[in-house]
Design an enzyme around this catalytic site. Structure first.
Site, PDB file in Angstrom:
ATOM      1  N   GLU A   1      35.805  38.974  52.269  1.00 53.22           N
ATOM      2  CA  GLU A   1      35.651  37.774  51.429  1.00 53.22           C
ATOM      3  C   GLU A   1      35.562  38.131  49.948  1.00 53.22           C
ATOM      4  OE1 GLU A   1      33.656  34.430  52.992  1.00 53.22           O
ATOM      5  OE2 GLU A   1      33.997  35.035  55.062  1.00 53.22           O
TER       6      GLU A   1
HETATM    7  N1  CAA Z   1      38.087  27.656  42.480  1.00 58.89           N
HETATM    8  C1  CAA Z   1      39.162  26.906  42.166  1.00 58.89           C
HETATM    9  N2  CAA Z   1      40.314  27.432  41.677  1.00 58.89           N
HETATM   10  C2  CAA Z   1      40.369  28.767  41.490  1.00 58.89           C
HETATM   11  C3  CAA Z   1      39.270  29.602  41.789  1.00 58.89           C
HETATM   12  C4  CAA Z   1      38.094  28.995  42.302  1.00 58.89           C
HETATM   13  N3  CAA Z   1      37.010  29.719  42.631  1.00 58.89           N
HETATM   14  N4  CAA Z   1      39.620  30.876  41.498  1.00 58.89           N
HETATM   15  C5  CAA Z   1      40.888  30.844  41.033  1.00 58.89           C
HETATM   16  N5  CAA Z   1      41.329  29.571  41.040  1.00 58.89           N
HETATM   17  C6  CAA Z   1      42.624  29.044  40.589  1.00 58.89           C
HETATM   18  C7  CAA Z   1      42.833  29.283  39.108  1.00 58.89           C
HETATM   19  O1  CAA Z   1      42.241  28.258  38.336  1.00 58.89           O
HETATM   20  C8  CAA Z   1      44.340  29.299  38.991  1.00 58.89           C
HETATM   21  O2  CAA Z   1      44.858  28.001  39.022  1.00 58.89           O
HETATM   22  P1  CAA Z   1      45.382  27.236  37.663  1.00 58.89           P
HETATM   23  O3  CAA Z   1      46.375  28.160  37.031  1.00 58.89           O
HETATM   24  O4  CAA Z   1      45.949  25.970  38.160  1.00 58.89           O
HETATM   25  O5  CAA Z   1      44.168  27.065  36.813  1.00 58.89           O
HETATM   26  C9  CAA Z   1      44.758  29.939  40.312  1.00 58.89           C
HETATM   27  O6  CAA Z   1      43.680  29.761  41.215  1.00 58.89           O
HETATM   28  C10 CAA Z   1      45.061  31.414  40.170  1.00 58.89           C
HETATM   29  O7  CAA Z   1      43.886  32.019  39.681  1.00 58.89           O
HETATM   30  P2  CAA Z   1      43.891  33.434  38.949  1.00 58.89           P
HETATM   31  O8  CAA Z   1      44.922  33.463  37.878  1.00 58.89           O
HETATM   32  O9  CAA Z   1      42.497  33.736  38.572  1.00 58.89           O
HETATM   33  O10 CAA Z   1      44.440  34.383  40.126  1.00 58.89           O
HETATM   34  P3  CAA Z   1      44.409  35.946  40.268  1.00 58.89           P
HETATM   35  O11 CAA Z   1      45.675  36.389  40.874  1.00 58.89           O
HETATM   36  O12 CAA Z   1      43.985  36.592  38.984  1.00 58.89           O
HETATM   37  O13 CAA Z   1      43.298  36.163  41.419  1.00 58.89           O
HETATM   38  C11 CAA Z   1      41.160  36.630  42.311  1.00 58.89           C
HETATM   39  C12 CAA Z   1      41.983  35.843  41.292  1.00 58.89           C
HETATM   40  C13 CAA Z   1      39.734  36.207  42.047  1.00 58.89           C
HETATM   41  C14 CAA Z   1      41.299  38.127  42.120  1.00 58.89           C
HETATM   42  C15 CAA Z   1      41.608  36.214  43.730  1.00 58.89           C
HETATM   43  O14 CAA Z   1      42.894  36.684  44.046  1.00 58.89           O
HETATM   44  C16 CAA Z   1      40.657  36.667  44.823  1.00 58.89           C
HETATM   45  O15 CAA Z   1      39.616  36.066  45.019  1.00 58.89           O
HETATM   46  N6  CAA Z   1      41.011  37.744  45.557  1.00 58.89           N
HETATM   47  C17 CAA Z   1      40.238  38.182  46.712  1.00 58.89           C
HETATM   48  C18 CAA Z   1      40.683  37.530  47.969  1.00 58.89           C
HETATM   49  C19 CAA Z   1      39.638  37.565  49.043  1.00 58.89           C
HETATM   50  O16 CAA Z   1      38.485  37.252  48.822  1.00 58.89           O
HETATM   51  N7  CAA Z   1      40.071  37.899  50.249  1.00 58.89           N
HETATM   52  C20 CAA Z   1      39.188  37.857  51.370  1.00 58.89           C
HETATM   53  C21 CAA Z   1      39.930  37.553  52.622  1.00 58.89           C
HETATM   54  S1  CAA Z   1      39.235  36.329  53.617  1.00 58.89           S
HETATM   55  C22 CAA Z   1      38.111  37.096  54.625  1.00 58.89           C
HETATM   56  O17 CAA Z   1      37.697  38.194  54.408  1.00 58.89           O
HETATM   57  C23 CAA Z   1      37.668  36.226  55.731  1.00 58.89           C
HETATM   58  C24 CAA Z   1      37.106  36.859  56.943  1.00 58.89           C
HETATM   59  O18 CAA Z   1      37.723  36.812  58.016  1.00 58.89           O
HETATM   60  C25 CAA Z   1      35.736  37.394  56.917  1.00 58.89           C
END
Ligand code: CAA
Length: 379
Positions: free
Chosen positions: A363
């Protein structure tokens, strides 16, 4: 400021503690060793209302606040993190995502069964080449008019072979990048949907982690969550709350290890006295206790933010980052305090140490939490 729990929260905490001690503890070592999914235990947690804790009772949920959910996660995780991750994924990713963004008919059809624990769900974002970099989705959902055609592979999916409902993130329009991503509800048994082999993991070995493979799976349009292109935002918004769940899991693992170490240190004798009388051990316990309490404040604060309707991206990320670090450090020290006994399975702390590691990875890794935190404070 009021740091006390309500009577209802205390009752729920007690119910989870009793369940963990009476139902999860007896088989936890065997389930870990043999990688057995806690099927019967999950059924009982459904009966107790632990699988749809925050869902509105009109959809079969318990209608509780996020802090109650965190308290339950903490108690379950003290004993069995394999069981608590099932609770976390079902509550904060699957149920919350569907209740917040799903249509009325999706809620009727899927949420009601998920919230009662009749079935459980998965959240399918990660792929062989899209983990932290979640926008790089290779799984495609091609628009075919009244349905999508889903193709690709999802990796490390919690509840992979046990779930009946899968929330799958996939790319529909590549040119639109993350704005062309959709979230689809896929049912187990759909033609072309295959469950890959089970992962043989370091920790949380009782939880059921698989890759899922989609070959021309037809998904009706009515199974899309939100508007066309909402899938990435759906994933981000859902994960923001999921991180509070994993933070509380980490807090529980740390607390479980600390409580075992505290008890052991007051019983085990060396050099003519209980080892807790040696400052080397007493100071370790002092550090553990302090760090756990600090983590608890961050975790409860993020839950409170969610309950108050405040933004919880930052507080949830800080809670997960810190609580998972404390879980790792505390469990390592708990093994150390147990000495040779810490290295064998009967004393539980080695399992907690192995289980702790995943809280720094899934996550959103600790490094991803630092991206979220630094962007928040710099903007
Ligand atoms: N809420 C709403 N919108 C969001 C947001 C949030 N928390 N975070 C990002 N966004 C939106 C941004 O506003 C943007 O949209 P707009 O351009 O329209 O404003 C869009 O999403 C893209 O955002 P970023 O440019 O910030 O994207 P990024 O490529 O830089 O990535 C990141 C951001 C935080 C690194 C993201 O990719 C991330 O969280 N990565 C990790 C993924 C993850 O947590 N994976 C876990 C897998 S699930 C799991 O583990 C489940 C399980 O089975 C236990």
């Amino acid at each position: 400021m009021d740091f006390s729990l309500t009577e209802e929260q205390k009752l729920i905490q007690r119910a989870a503690r009793d369940f963990a001690q009476n139902e999860l503890l007896p088989g936890v070592i065997e389930r870990d060793e043999k990688q057995l999914f806690p099927k019967e235990e999950v059924r009982k947690m459904g009966e107790l209302g632990f699988l749809g804790m925050m869902v509105n009772p009109k959809y079969g949920g318990s209608g509780l606040d996020t802090l109650s959910y965190v308290l339950v996660m903490e108690e379950l995780s003290k004993v069995d993190a394999s069981s608590s991750v099932i609770v976390s994924v079902n509550n904060s990713l699957v149920c919350w995502g569907l209740e917040t963004f799903g249509t009325e008919s999706q809620k009727e059809k899927y949420l009601k069964k998920l919230a009662t624990g009749e079935i459980i769900g998965t959240f399918c974002l990660s792929e062989p080449e899209a983990g932290s970099d979640a926008t790089s989705q290779k799984t495609t959902a091609t628009d075919k008019g009244d349905h999508y055609l889903l193709n690709g592979t999802k990796n490390w999916i919690t509840n992979g072979s046990s779930a009946d409902v899968h929330l799958v993130i996939a790319q529909t329009d590549k040119d639109k990048k993350y704005r062309g991503i959709n979230a689809l509800i896929v049912e187990k048994g759909s033609e072309g949907f295959e469950i890959g082999p089970k992962e043989n993991k370091l920790g949380i070995r009782g939880s059921d982690t698989h890759s899922l493979i989609f070959n021309d799976v037809k998904v009706p349009k009515e199974n899309r969550i939100g508007k066309d292109g909402f899938g990435f935002k759906f994933a981000m918004k859902t994960l923001a709350g999921g991180r509070i769940g994993i933070a509380s899991q980490a807090l529980g693992i740390a607390t479980g290890a600390y409580e075992l170490a505290l008890k052991y240190a007051q019983e085990r004798k060396a050099f003519g006295t209980e080892i807790s009388n040696h400052q080397a051990i007493a100071f370790k316990l002092a550090d553990m206790h302090t760090q756990i309490q600090a983590a608890r404040h961050l975790v409860y604060k993020s839950a409170w933010d969610k309950d108050m309707g405040n933004n919880y991206d930052l507080s949830g990320a800080m809670a997960k980052l810190y609580a998972s670090q404390v879980a790792m450090e505390t469990t390592i020290e708990a093994v150390q305090i147990h000495g040779g006994n810490g290295f064998v399975k009967d004393y539980h702390v080695e399992r907690l140490m192995r289980d702790a590691k995943i809280t720094q990875i899934y996550e959103g890794t600790s490094e991803i939490q630092k991206i979220v935190i630094s962007r928040s404070i710099l903007n």
